[in-house]
Design a protein around this motif. Structure first.
Motif, PDB file in Angstrom:
ATOM      1  N   ARG A   6       0.837  -1.211   0.000  1.00  0.00           N
ATOM      2  CA  ARG A   6       0.000   0.000   0.000  1.00  0.00           C
ATOM      3  C   ARG A   6       0.866   1.254   0.000  1.00  0.00           C
ATOM      4  N   LEU A  16      -7.661   3.954  -2.263  1.00  0.00           N
ATOM      5  CA  LEU A  16      -7.094   2.755  -1.650  1.00  0.00           C
ATOM      6  C   LEU A  16      -7.945   2.311  -0.466  1.00  0.00           C
ATOM      7  N   THR A  34      -9.401  -0.006   2.084  1.00  0.00           N
ATOM      8  CA  THR A  34      -8.700  -1.168   2.630  1.00  0.00           C
ATOM      9  C   THR A  34      -9.607  -1.979   3.538  1.00  0.00           C
TER      10      THR A  34
END
Length: 85
Positions: free
Chosen positions: A36, A51, A53
């Motif tokens: 990441r 992103l 998660t």
């Protein structure tokens, strides 16, 4: 599909685009958090992809993985539709 996290990050840095990235927190050579961070570092000048998660705890089942991936793809599709309209 890529099984080596370092190669996956290199492919992203090379310009390849992926709809979804699935990775484990504990992998050989690089952790999921490092993956990441590597992706974010590549996009530090802007254009950072979303992103999200979500976390699936092990053992996880294929139905959970599919539902999570589908939710992310639907969310991405809805976001793209809003930005086009």
């Amino acid at each position: 599909m890529e099984n080596d996290p370092e190669v996956a990050v290199a492919r992203i840095r090379g310009g390849e685009a992926f709809d979804v990235i699935l990775c484990d927190l504990r992998m050989p050579n690089m952790s999921g958090l490092e993956v990441r961070q590597g992706i974010r570092a590549h996009f530090s000048s802007g254009g950072v992809p979303d992103l999200d998660t979500p976390v699936l705890l092990k053992p996880c089942y294929s139905t959970e993985v599919r539902a999570t991936v589908n939710r992310l793809l639907e969310s991405r599709s809805a976001s793209a539709g809003r930005s086009l309209g």
